[in-house]
Structure formats: structure tokens, C-alpha cells
Design a protein around this motif. Structure first.
Motif, PDB file in Angstrom:
ATOM      1  N   ALA A  32       0.816  -1.218   0.000  1.00 21.58           N
ATOM      2  CA  ALA A  32       0.000   0.000   0.000  1.00 21.58           C
ATOM      3  C   ALA A  32       0.847   1.265   0.000  1.00 21.58           C
ATOM      4  N   PHE A  33       2.176   1.120   0.138  1.00 19.84           N
ATOM      5  CA  PHE A  33       3.046   2.291   0.247  1.00 19.84           C
ATOM      6  C   PHE A  33       3.808   2.534  -1.042  1.00 19.84           C
ATOM      7  N   PRO A  34       4.214   3.789  -1.270  1.00 20.24           N
ATOM      8  CA  PRO A  34       5.027   4.123  -2.448  1.00 20.24           C
ATOM      9  C   PRO A  34       6.451   3.598  -2.280  1.00 20.24           C
ATOM     10  N   PRO A  35       7.250   3.653  -3.339  1.00 21.70           N
ATOM     11  CA  PRO A  35       8.604   3.076  -3.300  1.00 21.70           C
ATOM     12  C   PRO A  35       9.478   3.619  -2.170  1.00 21.70           C
ATOM     13  N   GLU A  36       9.347   4.915  -1.831  1.00 19.22           N
ATOM     14  CA  GLU A  36      10.210   5.495  -0.790  1.00 19.22           C
ATOM     15  C   GLU A  36      10.008   4.809   0.554  1.00 19.22           C
ATOM     16  N   VAL A  37       8.753   4.510   0.876  1.00 21.23           N
ATOM     17  CA  VAL A  37       8.464   3.839   2.143  1.00 21.23           C
ATOM     18  C   VAL A  37       8.793   2.353   2.048  1.00 21.23           C
ATOM     19  N   ARG A  38       8.553   1.768   0.905  1.00 17.40           N
ATOM     20  CA  ARG A  38       8.860   0.345   0.736  1.00 17.40           C
ATOM     21  C   ARG A  38      10.336   0.067   0.995  1.00 17.40           C
ATOM     22  N   ARG A  39      11.206   0.970   0.569  1.00 16.54           N
ATOM     23  CA  ARG A  39      12.645   0.747   0.782  1.00 16.54           C
ATOM     24  C   ARG A  39      12.983   0.698   2.269  1.00 16.54           C
ATOM     25  N   VAL A  40      12.207   1.415   3.078  1.00 15.37           N
ATOM     26  CA  VAL A  40      12.480   1.462   4.514  1.00 15.37           C
ATOM     27  C   VAL A  40      11.980   0.210   5.217  1.00 15.37           C
ATOM     28  N   ILE A  41      10.796  -0.277   4.838  1.00 12.69           N
ATOM     29  CA  ILE A  41      10.188  -1.397   5.563  1.00 12.69           C
ATOM     30  C   ILE A  41      10.323  -2.725   4.819  1.00 12.69           C
ATOM     31  N   TYR A  42      11.035  -2.722   3.699  1.00 16.39           N
ATOM     32  CA  TYR A  42      11.186  -3.926   2.889  1.00 16.39           C
ATOM     33  C   TYR A  42      11.908  -5.031   3.661  1.00 16.39           C
ATOM     34  N   THR A  43      12.856  -4.664   4.488  1.00 16.07           N
ATOM     35  CA  THR A  43      13.686  -5.669   5.139  1.00 16.07           C
ATOM     36  C   THR A  43      14.167  -5.188   6.500  1.00 16.07           C
ATOM     37  N   THR A  44      14.515  -6.126   7.340  1.00 12.43           N
ATOM     38  CA  THR A  44      15.144  -5.800   8.626  1.00 12.43           C
ATOM     39  C   THR A  44      16.662  -5.943   8.522  1.00 12.43           C
ATOM     40  N   ASN A  45      17.216  -5.753   7.321  1.00 14.47           N
ATOM     41  CA  ASN A  45      18.659  -5.940   7.122  1.00 14.47           C
ATOM     42  C   ASN A  45      19.490  -5.059   8.043  1.00 14.47           C
ATOM     43  N   ALA A  46      18.959  -3.865   8.372  1.00 13.03           N
ATOM     44  CA  ALA A  46      19.708  -2.969   9.254  1.00 13.03           C
ATOM     45  C   ALA A  46      20.009  -3.643  10.583  1.00 13.03           C
ATOM     46  N   ILE A  47      19.024  -4.319  11.127  1.00 14.18           N
ATOM     47  CA  ILE A  47      19.221  -4.994  12.404  1.00 14.18           C
ATOM     48  C   ILE A  47      19.890  -6.357  12.209  1.00 14.18           C
ATOM     49  N   GLU A  48      19.734  -6.949  11.027  1.00 10.38           N
ATOM     50  CA  GLU A  48      20.399  -8.226  10.768  1.00 10.38           C
ATOM     51  C   GLU A  48      21.910  -8.051  10.706  1.00 10.38           C
ATOM     52  N   SER A  49      22.381  -6.922  10.191  1.00  9.34           N
ATOM     53  CA  SER A  49      23.824  -6.684  10.176  1.00  9.34           C
ATOM     54  C   SER A  49      24.367  -6.576  11.596  1.00  9.34           C
ATOM     55  N   LEU A  50      23.574  -6.007  12.493  1.00  8.06           N
ATOM     56  CA  LEU A  50      23.965  -5.972  13.901  1.00  8.06           C
ATOM     57  C   LEU A  50      23.996  -7.389  14.470  1.00  8.06           C
ATOM     58  N   ASN A  51      22.983  -8.168  14.174  1.00  9.06           N
ATOM     59  CA  ASN A  51      22.930  -9.534  14.686  1.00  9.06           C
ATOM     60  C   ASN A  51      24.106 -10.370  14.188  1.00  9.06           C
ATOM     61  N   TYR A  52      24.555 -10.108  12.964  1.00 13.95           N
ATOM     62  CA  TYR A  52      25.714 -10.831  12.431  1.00 13.95           C
ATOM     63  C   TYR A  52      26.951 -10.561  13.295  1.00 13.95           C
ATOM     64  N   GLN A  53      27.130  -9.301  13.683  1.00  9.05           N
ATOM     65  CA  GLN A  53      28.267  -8.955  14.542  1.00  9.05           C
ATOM     66  C   GLN A  53      28.105  -9.579  15.925  1.00  9.05           C
ATOM     67  N   LEU A  54      26.877  -9.608  16.434  1.00  8.59           N
ATOM     68  CA  LEU A  54      26.656 -10.159  17.767  1.00  8.59           C
ATOM     69  C   LEU A  54      26.861 -11.672  17.791  1.00  8.59           C
ATOM     70  N   ARG A  55      26.530 -12.340  16.705  1.00  5.12           N
ATOM     71  CA  ARG A  55      26.736 -13.795  16.656  1.00  5.12           C
ATOM     72  C   ARG A  55      28.219 -14.143  16.772  1.00  5.12           C
ATOM     73  N   LYS A  56      29.087 -13.286  16.245  1.00  5.42           N
ATOM     74  CA  LYS A  56      30.518 -13.536  16.356  1.00  5.42           C
ATOM     75  C   LYS A  56      30.967 -13.462  17.811  1.00  5.42           C
ATOM     76  N   VAL A  57      30.257 -12.685  18.615  1.00  7.26           N
ATOM     77  CA  VAL A  57      30.591 -12.549  20.030  1.00  7.26           C
ATOM     78  C   VAL A  57      30.033 -13.724  20.833  1.00  7.26           C
ATOM     79  N   THR A  58      28.804 -14.129  20.523  1.00  4.26           N
ATOM     80  CA  THR A  58      28.150 -15.164  21.332  1.00  4.26           C
ATOM     81  C   THR A  58      28.588 -16.578  20.964  1.00  4.26           C
ATOM     82  N   LYS A  59      29.180 -16.771  19.799  1.00  2.00           N
ATOM     83  CA  LYS A  59      29.499 -18.144  19.361  1.00  2.00           C
ATOM     84  C   LYS A  59      30.585 -18.779  20.225  1.00  2.00           C
TER      85      LYS A  59
END
Length: 451
Positions: free
Chosen positions: A349-376
Motif C-alpha cells: 500500500a506504500f510508495p517506493p520510498e516507504v517500501r525501501r524502509v520497511i522492505y527488510t530488517t537488514n539494518a538490524i540483521e547486520s547488527l545480529n551478524y556482529q553479535l553472533r561472532k561474540v556469542t558463538k
């Protein structure tokens, strides 16, 4: 490296070389160098020169403090006329970044002398606590830190002491986890990493969920970390209630990966909020059982669905894929979209500008990738609080390291900067102004009070 950096480095080299030359030419170090060459004095390690310099400097400072306290210099003939007097010393072992140092701490006859340089009860000096916390935040276990300190700087600190040092930051973690939040976040991302936690006599997997909110300026903030105790709405209701109690009054869109009970908890706390399934997570789920030979074809066939102009067009594309030979060969792919359809279509229901923001949680996934290196490195955590503490420390540590790298490149042209940007905390969402303008059109009454 810029011309300014080169000149500053050359200036430092000239100054240090000049200082070293003057000290060497003065001859005051000749005897020391001779003893070092003969092996009589070693520079580092146990009882090395560095340790002895620390010991001498600390004891000299303690004697100066006692002189000020009793009112006379050591050996002064008028000492008997003072109300208080020196009374020998007592041994004390302190841990430093150069290893354990044995001190002779002076004392007075009245017992009223309180050292400031080495306070009573303090057994660690010279930033050792900060070093231990930094090692812990980098992913080392208590046992690893104990061995590392003993083998590198010769400091013997028990695991119990190291645990106490790390536990001292628990109050900071609690304050951070309960700090006040903004009243309005246009977008909140939610994602999780799996950690092993001891629960009673068993070790099992738990999900540590991290929420990242985007404020009106487009700046991202880690809102909190929650270790999931139970599946379902009860857990998420407590998380939403906590956010509301910390000041969050409204959220436009919450982007997450199909969590059981989460949409109901969101709707109960913020009735007008949209829960949007992460499209990237949905695509991964849909591709999970696709054979290698068909992956490219299925991925191409899914594009018209999530790039459709509206929900009706997307539904038609999904029906066409389901009726095709490719869709019949991959029923799981079709079912994945059908099962998540109600939480997927708000995105359309949103235009392309908003879709780019809510399309993915990659922003937080990149953080989780760094955190997994610490917790492993850890087999498991003793409790949920230990998980939150380590993840918070790791986030702070990652951001500090990146800030230090950016500081070194300050002043360079943008094309020469290679330091990584902020990971999460303080990072600015890409194309946020355009997205906010579209959100203001879609939700005028809810955004206007916060403009």
C-alpha cells in the motif's frame, strides 16, 4: 593519508626523536642500558623494569600523601613534636596492566591516614577493570580472560573477581534497558538471534530479540533487548507494555519476521499500528525447499509479487505462479506467501520510498551478524540477564571501535575514507526524508503532532 596527516606524523616523530636523543646524550640511562644488556634487568614480565617503575612511582606518591597527612617529611628531626607520626608500612598486592605489583603502603600511628592513590580495599589499578570489560565484550569468557591476563601480563585474577568486575555494569545495563524513550517512532524493526541459556538443570535455545526504532529524524536507536521466555502473545504483551511504560505512545509500522502472538500484542497496545512481515525473511522462507536448479527461476517469478503496484495485482501474480509448472513443482513457495499474506500486503500500500524502509530488517540483521561472532564462543549463558548484559556490551564495543576508526580518518576526502559507518546506534536511515514525506501523506493526523 592527507598532507596534514603526514605533516602531523612527521612533527611527532621529530619531537619524540629529539626527546629520546637528549635523554640518551645526558648519560642518565647508561647504567640502566648496561644492566639491560647484561641481563641483570629485564624490561617487562614479572619483576621487570616496568613493574618496578610502577611500584616505585606508587610508593613515592603514597609517601608524599602521608607526609602531607602527618605534617612532616620522613626523617625530620621535629617529628616527635607532631600529634601524629609515621608507623612503618604494610604489604599490599595490586593488579595492574603490567602485572601484579607488591607495594609497601605506609601507615600512621593514629590510624587516620586514608590513601587516595591506592584507596583502601582497592586491589586493581591502571585501567585493568576497563580491560577486563573490553575483553568480555569482545566475546571472551571469564575462563579465557583469566588465562589471557595470566599469560600476557602475569596478573593472577580469579574467575570470581573477573565475574564481579563484569557484574558491576549490571546497574548500567538495567538503567539502559529502562531508560525513557521517544513518544513516537514511525518505524520499529524487530529481529532475533538464538542463544543457549541454562534454565534450571537444562540448557536450551532461546531467542534474544532486539528492537531498533527509527525516530522522526531518521536516526536509529536500539530500544531494548528481550530474551523470550515463552512463545506467544503473553511474552509480546509484556514487551509492548514495557515500551509503552517507557514512553512510546504510537508506532506507525513494526517490521518483523512472523512472530507468534506479536501482531495481537501490537494491536492491543497500539491499535492503529501496522505489523509488516519482513519481505526478505518471507522470500527466504519461500525459497527454503526450492531445488538448486530452480532457484533462479523461482526468485525471478517472485519479483512480480512483491514488486506489484497493489495487493490485487500481487494476488493475481501469485495465482499465476501457483498455476504454472514452476509453482506446482514448489508448493511450499506458494504456501509461504499464502500463509503470510495478511501481514505481507500492508507493504504494497506504500510508495517506493516507504517500501525501501520497511522492505527488510537488514539494518538490524547486520547488527545480529556482529553479535553472533561474540556469542558463538560461549557454550551457554547462565541466565537471561547474562545474555542481555553481553549483547549490550557488544553493541557498545562495536560502536566504539567504529567511532575510533572514523576519528582517525577525520579530515580526509570522502573517497579516501574506508572506516565503517555506524552500525545501528545513531545511524541515519537511507532516504529518510522522502520516506517521511510519504508517511506524512499516508498518516497525516498521527504524524502532525510530532512535526
Amino acid at each position: 593519508m592527507t598532507m596534514i596527516d603526514r605533516e602531523a606524523r612527521e612533527q611527532r616523530r621529530r619531537e619524540q626523536a629529539g626527546g629520546a636523543r637528549r635523554l640518551r646524550d645526558s648519560g642518565v640511562l647508561d647504567d640502566l642500558f648496561a644492566k639491560i644488556d647484561s641481563g641483570e634487568v629485564q624490561l617487562d614480565g614479572r619483576d621487570g623494569l616496568i613493574q618496578q617503575l610502577i611500584k616505585t612511582g606508587l610508593e613515592r606518591g603514597l609517601q608524599a600523601e602521608l607526609t602531607e597527612h602527618v605534617g612532616y617529611e620522613r626523617g625530620d628531626a621535629e617529628a616527635p613534636f607532631h600529634d601524629n607520626s609515621r608507623n612503618g608500612s604494610f604489604p599490599k598486592t595490586v593488579a595492574t596492566i603490567a602485572g601484579n605489583v607488591e607495594l609497601a603502603v605506609p601507615r600512621d600511628r593514629n590510624g587516620s591516614f586514608t590513601p587516595r592513590l591506592v584507596p583502601t580495599g582497592q586491589r586493581r589499578l591502571g585501567g585493568l577493570d576497563e580491560m577486563i570489560v573490553s575483553l568480555y565484550a569482545g566475546g571472551m569468557t571469564v575462563r579465557d580472560i583469566e588465562h589471557h591476563l595470566a599469560s600476557t601480563i602475569g596478573t593472577d585474577i580469579s574467575r570470581e573477581t573477573i565475574s564481579k568486575i563484569v557484574d558491576e555494569i549490571s546497574d548500567e545495563v538495567l538503567a539502559w534497558q529502562s531508560r525513557p524513550l521517544e513518544a513516537f517512532y514511525p518505524v520499529i524493526y524487530l529481529d532475533a538471534i538464538v542463544v543457549k541459556v541454562r534454565d534450571g538443570g537444562h540448557v536450551g535455545n532461546k531467542a534474544a530479540h532486539i528492537a531498533v526504532g527509527v525516530d522522526m529524524e531518521g536516526i536509529k536507536h536500539v530500544l531494548g533487548i528481550w530474551v523470550q521466555q515463552t512463545e506467544g502473545a503473553k511474552f509480546w504483551a509484556s514487551v509492548c507494555a514495557e515500551l509503552a511504560n517507557r514512553g512510546v505512545r504510537d508506532v506507525l509500522i513494526v517490521c518483523c519476521d512472523g512472530l507468534t502472538g506479536f501482531p495481537e500484542a501490537i494491536e492491543a497496545t497500539w491499535p492503529d499500528s501496522l505489523v509488516q512481515t519482513c519481505v526478505v525473511h518471507l522470500i527466504r522462507t519461500a525459497m527454503r525447499f526450492v531445488s538448486y536448479g530452480q532457484r533462479k527461476a523461482v526468485a525471478a517469478a517472485l519479483k512480480p509479487i512483491y514488486q506489484a503496484p497493489d495487493a490485487d495485482a500481487a494476488k493475481a501474480e501469485l495465482a499465476a505462479l501457483a498455476a504454472s509448472e514452476l509453482g506446482k513443482a514448489n508448493p511450499h513457495t506458494i504456501a509461504a506467501f499464502q500463509n503470510a499474506w495478511e501481514r505481507f500486503i500492508p507493504f504494497l500500500a506504500f510508495p517506493p520510498e516507504v517500501r525501501r524502509v520497511i522492505y527488510t530488517t537488514n539494518a538490524i540483521e547486520s547488527l545480529n551478524y556482529q553479535l553472533r561472532k561474540v556469542t558463538k564462543n560461549r557454550g551457554h549463558f547462565p541466565n537471561d540477564a547474562a545474555v542481555v548484559k553481553l549483547l549490550w556490551l557488544a553493541i557498545c564495543n562495536i560502536e566504539d571501535k567504529r567511532a575510533l576508526e572514523r576519528e582517525k580518518e577525520r579530515g580526509k576526502p570522502s573517497r579516501e575514507r574506508k572506516a565503517p559507518p555506524r552500525l545501528i546506534e545513531g545511524a541515519v536511515t537511507t532516504s529518510w526524508k522522502k520516506a517521511l514525506a510519504q508517511l506524512a501523506i499516508a498518516f497525516p493526523d498521527r504524524i502532525r503532532p510530532y512535526l
